[in-house]
Design a protein around this motif. Structure first.
Motif, mmCIF file in Angstrom:
data_model
loop_
_atom_site.group_PDB
_atom_site.id
_atom_site.type_symbol
_atom_site.label_atom_id
_atom_site.label_comp_id
_atom_site.label_asym_id
_atom_site.label_seq_id
_atom_site.Cartn_x
_atom_site.Cartn_y
_atom_site.Cartn_z
ATOM 1 N N ASN A 55 38.947 57.137 49.363
ATOM 2 C CA ASN A 55 40.240 56.290 49.350
ATOM 3 C C ASN A 55 41.409 57.220 49.351
ATOM 4 O O ASN A 55 42.485 56.580 48.770
ATOM 5 C CB ASN A 55 40.129 55.264 48.129
ATOM 6 C CG ASN A 55 41.155 54.155 48.415
ATOM 7 O OD1 ASN A 55 41.206 53.838 49.425
ATOM 8 N ND2 ASN A 55 41.440 53.642 47.391
ATOM 9 N N ARG A 93 35.634 40.930 48.153
ATOM 10 C CA ARG A 93 37.076 40.940 48.246
ATOM 11 C C ARG A 93 37.621 42.157 49.042
ATOM 12 O O ARG A 93 37.029 43.083 48.814
ATOM 13 C CB ARG A 93 37.584 40.867 47.198
ATOM 14 C CG ARG A 93 37.273 39.358 46.297
ATOM 15 C CD ARG A 93 37.814 39.332 44.863
ATOM 16 N NE ARG A 93 39.388 39.596 44.769
ATOM 17 C CZ ARG A 93 39.763 39.684 43.767
ATOM 18 N NH1 ARG A 93 39.132 40.002 42.597
ATOM 19 N NH2 ARG A 93 40.992 40.267 43.707
ATOM 20 N N LYS A 104 40.703 43.780 48.474
ATOM 21 C CA LYS A 104 41.206 44.764 47.771
ATOM 22 C C LYS A 104 40.746 44.620 46.320
ATOM 23 O O LYS A 104 40.631 43.540 45.928
ATOM 24 C CB LYS A 104 42.631 44.749 48.066
ATOM 25 C CG LYS A 104 43.149 44.965 49.066
ATOM 26 C CD LYS A 104 44.484 45.192 49.199
ATOM 27 C CE LYS A 104 45.243 45.583 50.518
ATOM 28 N NZ LYS A 104 46.750 45.634 50.580
ATOM 29 N N HIS A 105 40.713 45.707 45.522
ATOM 30 C CA HIS A 105 40.410 45.529 44.352
ATOM 31 C C HIS A 105 41.394 46.483 43.548
ATOM 32 O O HIS A 105 41.877 47.503 43.924
ATOM 33 C CB HIS A 105 39.079 46.202 43.887
ATOM 34 C CG HIS A 105 37.936 45.341 44.521
ATOM 35 N ND1 HIS A 105 37.200 45.863 45.498
ATOM 36 C CD2 HIS A 105 37.309 44.307 44.345
ATOM 37 C CE1 HIS A 105 36.478 45.182 45.851
ATOM 38 N NE2 HIS A 105 36.351 44.183 45.185
ATOM 39 N N SER A 106 41.824 46.134 42.155
ATOM 40 C CA SER A 106 42.840 46.905 41.437
ATOM 41 C C SER A 106 42.171 48.384 40.955
ATOM 42 O O SER A 106 40.811 48.074 40.942
ATOM 43 C CB SER A 106 43.414 45.975 40.406
ATOM 44 O OG SER A 106 42.452 45.823 39.335
ATOM 45 N N LYS A 107 42.635 49.035 40.270
ATOM 46 C CA LYS A 107 41.961 50.269 39.766
ATOM 47 C C LYS A 107 41.159 49.718 38.784
ATOM 48 O O LYS A 107 40.031 50.160 38.424
ATOM 49 C CB LYS A 107 43.004 51.205 39.150
ATOM 50 C CG LYS A 107 42.468 52.331 38.407
ATOM 51 C CD LYS A 107 41.878 53.513 39.375
ATOM 52 C CE LYS A 107 41.432 54.584 38.660
ATOM 53 N NZ LYS A 107 40.514 55.464 39.543
ATOM 54 N N ASN A 108 41.543 48.747 37.695
ATOM 55 C CA ASN A 108 40.688 48.172 36.785
ATOM 56 C C ASN A 108 39.488 47.646 36.963
ATOM 57 O O ASN A 108 38.456 47.671 36.679
ATOM 58 C CB ASN A 108 41.781 47.368 35.591
ATOM 59 C CG ASN A 108 42.771 48.271 35.073
ATOM 60 O OD1 ASN A 108 42.622 49.298 34.659
ATOM 61 N ND2 ASN A 108 43.784 47.641 34.586
ATOM 62 N N GLU A 109 39.752 46.847 38.226
ATOM 63 C CA GLU A 109 38.501 46.240 38.933
ATOM 64 C C GLU A 109 37.609 47.190 39.292
ATOM 65 O O GLU A 109 36.362 46.834 39.239
ATOM 66 C CB GLU A 109 39.021 45.228 39.705
ATOM 67 C CG GLU A 109 39.770 44.035 39.303
ATOM 68 C CD GLU A 109 40.512 43.084 40.402
ATOM 69 O OE1 GLU A 109 40.878 41.828 39.978
ATOM 70 O OE2 GLU A 109 40.683 43.492 41.500
ATOM 71 N N SER A 110 37.768 48.083 39.887
ATOM 72 C CA SER A 110 37.238 49.161 40.590
ATOM 73 C C SER A 110 36.360 49.684 39.418
ATOM 74 O O SER A 110 35.045 50.226 39.617
ATOM 75 C CB SER A 110 37.847 50.284 41.300
ATOM 76 O OG SER A 110 38.601 49.621 42.396
ATOM 77 N N MET A 162 39.939 39.518 36.688
ATOM 78 C CA MET A 162 39.437 40.933 35.809
ATOM 79 C C MET A 162 38.563 40.455 34.637
ATOM 80 O O MET A 162 37.804 41.112 34.032
ATOM 81 C CB MET A 162 40.654 41.717 35.393
ATOM 82 C CG MET A 162 40.219 43.121 34.864
ATOM 83 S SD MET A 162 41.447 44.260 34.958
ATOM 84 C CE MET A 162 41.889 44.045 33.378
#
Length: 84
Positions: free
Chosen positions: A64, A30, A32-38, A1
């Motif tokens: 999603n 990748r 999967k991404h976390s919410k912050n990464e999205s 991040m």
């Protein structure tokens, strides 16, 4: 991040645009991404989604969604709870 945050800062200064785009493309691969990464990846998208009532001001991602859980009955109500 942290890398995405650094790429965001570099992109805002308009330095190394080719490098930034290459790194973002690699990061998007990748699974999967976390919410912050999205959210940080959303800053690099070409299309801008407007925030409003229809998408919960950005909180709802219609691409999603998972199905709702439907409760199933496990016990039969054949006996009365209180017998008088």
């Amino acid at each position: 991040m942290a890398a995405l945050e650094i790429l965001t800062l570099v992109a805002e200064e308009e330095k190394y645009p080719i490098f930034v785009q290459e790194q973002i493309a690699l990061f998007k691969e990748r699974p999967k991404h976390s919410k912050n990464e999205s959210v940080l990846l959303g800053k690099f998208s070409k299309t801008k989604n407007g925030y409003g009532y229809s998408n919960g001001f950005g909180a709802v991602d219609y691409h999603n969604l998972s199905p709702l859980y439907t409760p199933q009955r496990k016990f039969d109500d054949k006996k009365a709870f209180l017998i008088r």
